[in-house]
Design an enzyme around this catalytic site. Structure first.
Site, PDB file in Angstrom:
ATOM      1  N   GLU A 129      -8.443   1.149  -4.815  1.00 29.98           N
ATOM      2  CA  GLU A 129      -9.546   0.574  -3.864  1.00 29.98           C
ATOM      3  C   GLU A 129     -10.463   2.645  -3.307  1.00 29.98           C
ATOM      4  OE1 GLU A 129      -8.570  -1.235  -0.704  1.00 29.98           O
ATOM      5  OE2 GLU A 129     -11.104  -1.021   0.227  1.00 29.98           O
TER       6      GLU A 129
ATOM      7  N   GLU B 233       0.962  -1.001   0.078  1.00 29.98           N
ATOM      8  CA  GLU B 233      -0.013  -0.395  -0.120  1.00 29.98           C
ATOM      9  C   GLU B 233       1.362   0.886   0.146  1.00 29.98           C
ATOM     10  OE1 GLU B 233      -2.972  -0.119   3.146  1.00 29.98           O
ATOM     11  OE2 GLU B 233      -3.172  -2.181   2.464  1.00 29.98           O
TER      12      GLU B 233
HETATM   13  O1  KIV Z   1      -6.865  -7.426   1.543  1.00 30.45           O
HETATM   14  C1  KIV Z   1      -7.458  -7.204   0.655  1.00 30.45           C
HETATM   15  O2  KIV Z   1      -7.844  -8.490   0.813  1.00 30.45           O
HETATM   16  C2  KIV Z   1      -6.680  -5.937  -0.254  1.00 30.45           C
HETATM   17  C3  KIV Z   1      -8.336  -6.225  -1.673  1.00 30.45           C
HETATM   18  C4  KIV Z   1      -9.470  -5.662  -0.732  1.00 30.45           C
HETATM   19  C5  KIV Z   1      -7.726  -5.226  -2.414  1.00 30.45           C
HETATM   20  O3  KIV Z   1      -6.632  -5.734  -0.447  1.00 30.45           O
END
Ligand code: KIV
Length: 289
Positions: free
Chosen positions: A205, A138
């Site tokens: 997201e 991220e």
């Molecule tokens: O952790 C997860 O499942 C994710 C998705 C929501 C993209 O990062």
């Protein structure tokens, strides 16, 4: 694609054990966006177990071992307490359960932010212990040097921008991003930074729909939306959300089934059978031959 596999018994040093089929690769996924267009959108779902991977694999291009497993599997209140050990164990299970999809494993909070060297150490452990094809992390501009460091060393990276759940404390919740001009500009700058740094794809997201369209048009790598737009190059959902395992889900989730209700019905029928001694019957017991 067909759900029937034919065992390929030919072996080579690169494929030492017979496999039902050849797995997709990161370059093939990246190549699905060509001259700014993705004709057939990419399909990604989360998986945390071998059995779920087996069920989803024929229908997906990518399986994501998301750190959402902290909430879905371990009952944690956020993704922040997820560990590298958890990601490696579940990542290996999903690779064992799949033959076709590219498997991407999330780097958990605290395993990559301190330095590119820390990120390399964690990512190389994930790749070697799970057999997955790449990692997801991220962050946008701030993580670009780390993404460059990993990709230059042979580790495919999927970026994750927009609403980044590991930053829930800084963001103040899970609300959609991009409401102000500054946020809009920042999301676009993040998308360009992770692309320039060498990410092969990105998850976008929880952003306003027009921003998702703008980001998808602005970069030449596939943008996988969640709570974003049908104009993205692909979509991802948390499988347990779309299966109906939880009472409440984010607004962007489409519920394709109500699996929790089916589990509750099955458990209650089983409990009634046990209490009335109608299970097991002779069909489920061993008798002398
Ligand atoms: O952790 C997860 O499942 C994710 C998705 C929501 C993209 O990062």
């Amino acid at each position: 694609m067909s759900t029937t596999f034919t065992l390929d018994t030919s072996t080579s040093r690169a494929n030492p054990t017979p496999t039902p089929m050849k797995r997709l690769t990161v370059p093939l996924i990246q190549g699905r966006k060509f001259e700014g267009r993705t004709d057939e959108p990419l399909v990604m779902l989360t998986a945390y177990t071998a059995r779920m991977a087996q069920l989803l694999d024929p229908h997906c291009d990518m399986l994501l071992v998301g750190d959402s497993l902290g909430q879905v599997i371990y009952g944690l209140p956020s993704t922040l307490a997820v560990t590298l050990d958890m990601m490696c164990a579940h990542g290996a299970a999903v690779v064992r359960g799949s033959f076709h999809s590219v498997v991407i494993v999330d780097m958990p909070f605290g395993s990559y932010e301190a330095s590119p060297a820390q990120a390399f150490h964690s990512a190389s452990r994930i790749l070697s212990e799970t057999g997955c094809s790449g990692v997801k992390l991220e962050g946008g501009e701030a993580m670009a040097p780390t993404i460059r460091f990993l990709t230059e060393r042979g580790i495919p990276v999927m970026a994750h921008i927009g609403l980044t759940p590991q930053a829930v404390n800084a963001l103040g919740g899970y609300g959609a991003r991009g409401q102000s001009q500054e946020e809009h500009a920042k999301i676009l700058a993040d998308a360009k930074a992770v692309t320039d740094a060498g990410a092969f794809s990105m998850v976008l997201e929880g952003v306003l729909e027009n921003i998702a369209g703008a980001v998808t048009r602005a970069v030449d790598i596939p943008v996988i939306g969640i709570g974003a737009s049908a104009d993205c190059d692909g979509q991802v959902l948390v499988t347990d959300d779309m299966l109906g395992m939880f009472d409440r889900v984010p607004r962007f989730v489409k519920r394709y089934h109500e699996v929790a209700n089916e589990i509750v019905d099955a458990a209650s029928q089983y409990a009634a059978d046990v209490r009335s001694r109608s299970f097991p019957t002779p069909d489920q017991t061993y008798q002398p031959k």
